[in-house]
Every structure is written in structure tokens, then in C-alpha cells.
Design a protein around this motif. Sequence first.
Motif, PDB file in Angstrom:
ATOM      1  N   GLY A  53       0.858  -1.168   0.000  1.00  0.00           N
ATOM      2  CA  GLY A  53       0.000   0.000   0.000  1.00  0.00           C
ATOM      3  C   GLY A  53       0.896   1.219   0.000  1.00  0.00           C
ATOM      4  O   GLY A  53       1.939   1.207   0.623  1.00  0.00           O
ATOM      5  N   PHE A  54       0.504   2.210  -0.714  1.00  0.00           N
ATOM      6  CA  PHE A  54       1.313   3.419  -0.729  1.00  0.00           C
ATOM      7  C   PHE A  54       0.389   4.620  -0.620  1.00  0.00           C
ATOM      8  O   PHE A  54      -0.721   4.607  -1.132  1.00  0.00           O
ATOM      9  CB  PHE A  54       2.208   3.490  -1.979  1.00  0.00           C
ATOM     10  CG  PHE A  54       1.478   3.303  -3.286  1.00  0.00           C
ATOM     11  CD1 PHE A  54       0.919   4.386  -3.961  1.00  0.00           C
ATOM     12  CD2 PHE A  54       1.357   2.041  -3.856  1.00  0.00           C
ATOM     13  CE1 PHE A  54       0.265   4.219  -5.160  1.00  0.00           C
ATOM     14  CE2 PHE A  54       0.699   1.867  -5.056  1.00  0.00           C
ATOM     15  CZ  PHE A  54       0.152   2.954  -5.717  1.00  0.00           C
ATOM     16  N   PRO A  55       0.853   5.641   0.072  1.00  0.00           N
ATOM     17  CA  PRO A  55       0.000   6.815   0.252  1.00  0.00           C
ATOM     18  C   PRO A  55      -0.092   7.658  -1.016  1.00  0.00           C
ATOM     19  O   PRO A  55       0.897   7.880  -1.697  1.00  0.00           O
ATOM     20  CB  PRO A  55       0.684   7.593   1.381  1.00  0.00           C
ATOM     21  CG  PRO A  55       2.081   7.108   1.401  1.00  0.00           C
ATOM     22  CD  PRO A  55       2.081   5.717   0.841  1.00  0.00           C
ATOM     23  N   VAL A  56      -1.304   8.089  -1.317  1.00  0.00           N
ATOM     24  CA  VAL A  56      -1.567   8.930  -2.480  1.00  0.00           C
ATOM     25  C   VAL A  56      -2.327  10.156  -1.999  1.00  0.00           C
ATOM     26  O   VAL A  56      -3.226  10.049  -1.165  1.00  0.00           O
ATOM     27  CB  VAL A  56      -2.391   8.177  -3.540  1.00  0.00           C
ATOM     28  CG1 VAL A  56      -2.780   9.084  -4.690  1.00  0.00           C
ATOM     29  CG2 VAL A  56      -1.627   6.985  -4.066  1.00  0.00           C
ATOM     30  N   HIS A  57      -1.949  11.313  -2.534  1.00  0.00           N
ATOM     31  CA  HIS A  57      -2.602  12.562  -2.141  1.00  0.00           C
ATOM     32  C   HIS A  57      -3.024  13.315  -3.401  1.00  0.00           C
ATOM     33  O   HIS A  57      -2.245  13.447  -4.342  1.00  0.00           O
ATOM     34  CB  HIS A  57      -1.624  13.403  -1.317  1.00  0.00           C
ATOM     35  CG  HIS A  57      -2.231  14.653  -0.775  1.00  0.00           C
ATOM     36  ND1 HIS A  57      -2.502  15.752  -1.547  1.00  0.00           N
ATOM     37  CD2 HIS A  57      -2.619  14.983   0.473  1.00  0.00           C
ATOM     38  CE1 HIS A  57      -3.032  16.698  -0.803  1.00  0.00           C
ATOM     39  NE2 HIS A  57      -3.116  16.263   0.428  1.00  0.00           N
ATOM     40  N   LEU A  58      -4.252  13.799  -3.413  1.00  0.00           N
ATOM     41  CA  LEU A  58      -4.764  14.596  -4.527  1.00  0.00           C
ATOM     42  C   LEU A  58      -4.992  16.016  -4.029  1.00  0.00           C
ATOM     43  O   LEU A  58      -5.659  16.228  -3.024  1.00  0.00           O
ATOM     44  CB  LEU A  58      -6.076  14.015  -5.055  1.00  0.00           C
ATOM     45  CG  LEU A  58      -6.809  14.830  -6.117  1.00  0.00           C
ATOM     46  CD1 LEU A  58      -5.991  14.943  -7.396  1.00  0.00           C
ATOM     47  CD2 LEU A  58      -8.172  14.233  -6.412  1.00  0.00           C
ATOM     48  N   SER A  59      -4.395  16.977  -4.721  1.00  0.00           N
ATOM     49  CA  SER A  59      -4.624  18.385  -4.401  1.00  0.00           C
ATOM     50  C   SER A  59      -4.918  19.109  -5.704  1.00  0.00           C
ATOM     51  O   SER A  59      -4.794  18.540  -6.788  1.00  0.00           O
ATOM     52  CB  SER A  59      -3.406  18.982  -3.696  1.00  0.00           C
ATOM     53  OG  SER A  59      -2.261  18.894  -4.517  1.00  0.00           O
ATOM     54  N   GLU A  60      -5.301  20.371  -5.583  1.00  0.00           N
ATOM     55  CA  GLU A  60      -5.569  21.120  -6.806  1.00  0.00           C
ATOM     56  C   GLU A  60      -5.117  22.559  -6.655  1.00  0.00           C
ATOM     57  O   GLU A  60      -5.136  23.128  -5.574  1.00  0.00           O
ATOM     58  CB  GLU A  60      -7.034  21.016  -7.220  1.00  0.00           C
ATOM     59  CG  GLU A  60      -8.035  21.808  -6.463  1.00  0.00           C
ATOM     60  CD  GLU A  60      -9.444  21.608  -7.006  1.00  0.00           C
ATOM     61  OE1 GLU A  60      -9.820  22.285  -7.987  1.00  0.00           O
ATOM     62  OE2 GLU A  60     -10.161  20.777  -6.431  1.00  0.00           O
ATOM     63  N   SER A  61      -4.664  23.094  -7.763  1.00  0.00           N
ATOM     64  CA  SER A  61      -4.319  24.507  -7.838  1.00  0.00           C
ATOM     65  C   SER A  61      -5.334  25.153  -8.773  1.00  0.00           C
ATOM     66  O   SER A  61      -6.306  24.512  -9.179  1.00  0.00           O
ATOM     67  CB  SER A  61      -2.887  24.678  -8.357  1.00  0.00           C
ATOM     68  OG  SER A  61      -2.801  24.261  -9.705  1.00  0.00           O
ATOM     69  N   ASP A  62      -5.107  26.396  -9.143  1.00  0.00           N
ATOM     70  CA  ASP A  62      -6.042  27.071 -10.043  1.00  0.00           C
ATOM     71  C   ASP A  62      -6.114  26.400 -11.412  1.00  0.00           C
ATOM     72  O   ASP A  62      -7.171  26.364 -12.027  1.00  0.00           O
ATOM     73  CB  ASP A  62      -5.640  28.543 -10.227  1.00  0.00           C
ATOM     74  CG  ASP A  62      -5.876  29.346  -8.954  1.00  0.00           C
ATOM     75  OD1 ASP A  62      -6.681  28.905  -8.110  1.00  0.00           O
ATOM     76  OD2 ASP A  62      -5.240  30.405  -8.801  1.00  0.00           O
ATOM     77  N   ASN A  63      -4.977  25.858 -11.888  1.00  0.00           N
ATOM     78  CA  ASN A  63      -4.922  25.321 -13.249  1.00  0.00           C
ATOM     79  C   ASN A  63      -4.696  23.814 -13.347  1.00  0.00           C
ATOM     80  O   ASN A  63      -4.771  23.255 -14.432  1.00  0.00           O
ATOM     81  CB  ASN A  63      -3.815  26.031 -14.034  1.00  0.00           C
ATOM     82  CG  ASN A  63      -4.057  27.521 -14.132  1.00  0.00           C
ATOM     83  OD1 ASN A  63      -5.188  27.961 -14.301  1.00  0.00           O
ATOM     84  ND2 ASN A  63      -3.002  28.298 -14.000  1.00  0.00           N
ATOM     85  N   HIS A  64      -4.362  23.142 -12.227  1.00  0.00           N
ATOM     86  CA  HIS A  64      -4.004  21.718 -12.283  1.00  0.00           C
ATOM     87  C   HIS A  64      -4.597  20.929 -11.122  1.00  0.00           C
ATOM     88  O   HIS A  64      -4.817  21.467 -10.042  1.00  0.00           O
ATOM     89  CB  HIS A  64      -2.475  21.545 -12.213  1.00  0.00           C
ATOM     90  CG  HIS A  64      -1.743  22.043 -13.391  1.00  0.00           C
ATOM     91  ND1 HIS A  64      -1.306  23.342 -13.505  1.00  0.00           N
ATOM     92  CD2 HIS A  64      -1.357  21.411 -14.524  1.00  0.00           C
ATOM     93  CE1 HIS A  64      -0.669  23.498 -14.659  1.00  0.00           C
ATOM     94  NE2 HIS A  64      -0.695  22.326 -15.296  1.00  0.00           N
ATOM     95  N   TYR A  65      -4.780  19.634 -11.379  1.00  0.00           N
ATOM     96  CA  TYR A  65      -4.953  18.649 -10.321  1.00  0.00           C
ATOM     97  C   TYR A  65      -3.570  18.042 -10.142  1.00  0.00           C
ATOM     98  O   TYR A  65      -2.890  17.729 -11.120  1.00  0.00           O
ATOM     99  CB  TYR A  65      -5.951  17.561 -10.712  1.00  0.00           C
ATOM    100  CG  TYR A  65      -7.356  18.072 -10.897  1.00  0.00           C
ATOM    101  CD1 TYR A  65      -8.139  18.398  -9.796  1.00  0.00           C
ATOM    102  CD2 TYR A  65      -7.898  18.221 -12.163  1.00  0.00           C
ATOM    103  CE1 TYR A  65      -9.430  18.870  -9.961  1.00  0.00           C
ATOM    104  CE2 TYR A  65      -9.183  18.693 -12.339  1.00  0.00           C
ATOM    105  CZ  TYR A  65      -9.940  19.019 -11.238  1.00  0.00           C
ATOM    106  OH  TYR A  65     -11.211  19.490 -11.399  1.00  0.00           O
TER     107      TYR A  65
END
Length: 156
Positions: A53-65
Amino acid sequence: MSEKLPEEPGKSFFHEPFQDFFRSMNEIFQERPVKGFLQGIDDFFASPFPISGFPVHLSESDNHYIITAKLSGIKKDQIDIGIFEKHITITVENKESVSKEDETQNSIFKKNSFQRTSKTIPLPTPIKEEKVRANYEDGLLTIKIPKEKGKRLKIE
């Protein structure tokens, strides 16, 4: 006339109905074949290869995921990134083959192992795969997906 059984200090007067059952189960698990089997299961889950298992993080900026995954100890060629209409799948594979020959005992030991794990990250908008960029450096995978802007509809 009632007859009272002698009580031992620290022992209950009544016989527990499952006492013999639990004692026999404990004896079974302490025997060598079962204990070896249970140790094999423990060894399987305590694998040194860190892909269980590995940690995954999703974030977003104004123009990108931005998707980041911590994959320390993993080589770049073990990582596969699948791009689909509205999600990305990160897959990590490890193939290992060990072979030892002992000519004095005329024996050969071979061990092949294969491990695979993956994570799927859903996104709220369709993905244009030609615009997706990925970078892997120092055990950190970073995937940038540009946000697609739709047309605005004027309300009449």
C-alpha cells in the motif's frame, strides 16, 4: 445431605464448559506444522517490498490537479500510470527471481515472486492524456493534470 467438592485456591468450583476446547485449540496452534504455517503467513504480510500500500494525495491549484504518491524504494521502471476518461491508476509491480544450486547436496532452490498493487484516483472532469505530465524523483511520484475549462452558457 449435600456433598461439597473441595476447592483449590484460585480455581472455580464449577467446570467451565469450553475450558477443554480452548486448551486443545492452544495445543494445536503450538504444534510445529500449524505454527510453521502461521509463521509463513506472517512472513508473507511482513514483506520487505513496500508496495502493499502506498499513500496517495490529490490536491488542486487554479490550473491543475496534482497527484502525489510516496513510493520509496521503488524503481521508475516498476511504475505504470494508466490514464482513463475520468480517473488515473498508478500500478507498482515487483518481480523477483532467486535461484541457488548446491552441488554437494545435489539440490536446487528456486523462488519466484510477483507483487502488484495499484491505486485509482477519480477526477471530476475528463482528462486529456496528451497534456498530463509525470515526474518521479527521490521516491515521490508527481502527476500534473491540467484542468479543462468548459464553455460558459449565457442564461437568457
